[in-house]
Design a protein around this motif. Structure first.
Motif, short mmCIF file in Angstrom:
data_model
loop_
_atom_site.label_atom_id
_atom_site.label_comp_id
_atom_site.label_asym_id
_atom_site.label_seq_id
_atom_site.Cartn_x
_atom_site.Cartn_y
_atom_site.Cartn_z
N MET A 100 -3.38 4.54 -4.21
CA MET A 100 -3.04 3.66 -3.06
C MET A 100 -4.55 2.57 -2.10
O MET A 100 -4.57 1.63 -1.66
CB MET A 100 -2.26 3.89 -2.53
CG MET A 100 -2.38 3.57 -0.05
SD MET A 100 -1.75 5.20 0.71
CE MET A 100 -0.11 5.72 -0.28
N SER A 101 -5.90 3.64 -2.75
CA SER A 101 -6.94 3.03 -2.33
C SER A 101 -7.39 2.07 -3.01
O SER A 101 -7.65 1.37 -2.14
CB SER A 101 -7.89 4.13 -2.06
OG SER A 101 -8.14 4.74 -3.74
N THR A 102 -7.08 1.44 -3.85
CA THR A 102 -7.45 0.76 -4.69
C THR A 102 -7.11 -0.51 -4.26
O THR A 102 -6.69 -1.90 -4.76
CB THR A 102 -7.03 0.50 -6.45
OG1 THR A 102 -5.92 0.73 -6.28
CG2 THR A 102 -8.16 1.88 -6.93
N ARG A 103 -5.61 -0.67 -3.47
CA ARG A 103 -4.61 -2.32 -3.09
C ARG A 103 -5.30 -1.89 -1.57
O ARG A 103 -4.89 -1.31 -0.62
CB ARG A 103 -3.27 -1.44 -2.64
CG ARG A 103 -2.42 -0.97 -3.99
CD ARG A 103 -0.88 -0.82 -4.14
NE ARG A 103 -1.09 -0.71 -5.26
CZ ARG A 103 0.88 -0.33 -5.74
NH1 ARG A 103 1.27 -0.38 -4.77
NH2 ARG A 103 1.17 0.00 -7.00
N ARG A 104 -5.88 -2.69 -1.39
CA ARG A 104 -6.55 -3.40 0.27
C ARG A 104 -5.60 -4.51 0.70
O ARG A 104 -4.88 -4.60 0.58
CB ARG A 104 -7.74 -3.71 -0.27
CG ARG A 104 -8.78 -2.68 -1.20
CD ARG A 104 -9.48 -2.03 -0.05
NE ARG A 104 -10.52 -1.37 -0.92
CZ ARG A 104 -10.72 -0.15 -0.47
NH1 ARG A 104 -10.23 0.71 0.80
NH2 ARG A 104 -12.20 0.44 -0.55
N ALA A 122 -2.23 8.38 -4.63
CA ALA A 122 -3.67 7.90 -3.56
C ALA A 122 -4.29 7.29 -3.96
O ALA A 122 -4.83 6.66 -3.37
CB ALA A 122 -4.08 9.72 -2.85
N PRO A 123 -4.74 7.74 -5.52
CA PRO A 123 -6.43 6.95 -6.01
C PRO A 123 -5.57 5.27 -6.36
O PRO A 123 -6.18 4.39 -5.53
CB PRO A 123 -6.50 7.38 -6.89
CG PRO A 123 -6.07 8.50 -6.91
CD PRO A 123 -4.60 9.05 -6.40
N VAL A 154 0.92 -1.52 -0.03
CA VAL A 154 0.04 -0.25 -0.07
C VAL A 154 1.04 1.17 0.22
O VAL A 154 0.19 2.01 -1.00
CB VAL A 154 -0.74 -0.44 0.84
CG1 VAL A 154 -1.42 1.42 1.22
CG2 VAL A 154 -2.11 -1.19 1.30
#
Length: 52
Positions: free
Chosen positions: A42-46, A39-40, A33
Motif C-alpha cells: 500500500m505504501s508503494t502505491r502513491r 501494508a508495504p 491504494v
C-alpha cells in the motif's frame, strides 16, 4: 491526525474536497491504494496530486 478505517467514510470525506470533474479519478486512485494486499504494498502505491 485522524485515520479513516472505513473505506466508505474515507471516500466520502475525500470527495468533499474534490471537484466533480476529478471525483472519479480520486475514487479510482483510492481504490488502487485500498485494494493493496499488504501494508508495504500500500505504501508503494502513491496517489498523484491533482490540480483542483
Amino acid at each position: 491526525m485522524t485515520v479513516q478505517t472505513c473505506f466508505l467514510h474515507l471516500v466520502r470525506n475525500s470527495l468533499r474536497y474534490a471537484s466533480k470533474s476529478t471525483g472519479r479519478r480520486v475514487i479510482s486512485q483510492l481504490r488502487n491504494v485500498h485494494t493493496a494486499p499488504t501494508a508495504p504494498a500500500m505504501s508503494t502505491r502513491r496517489i498523484p496530486a491533482y490540480d483542483m
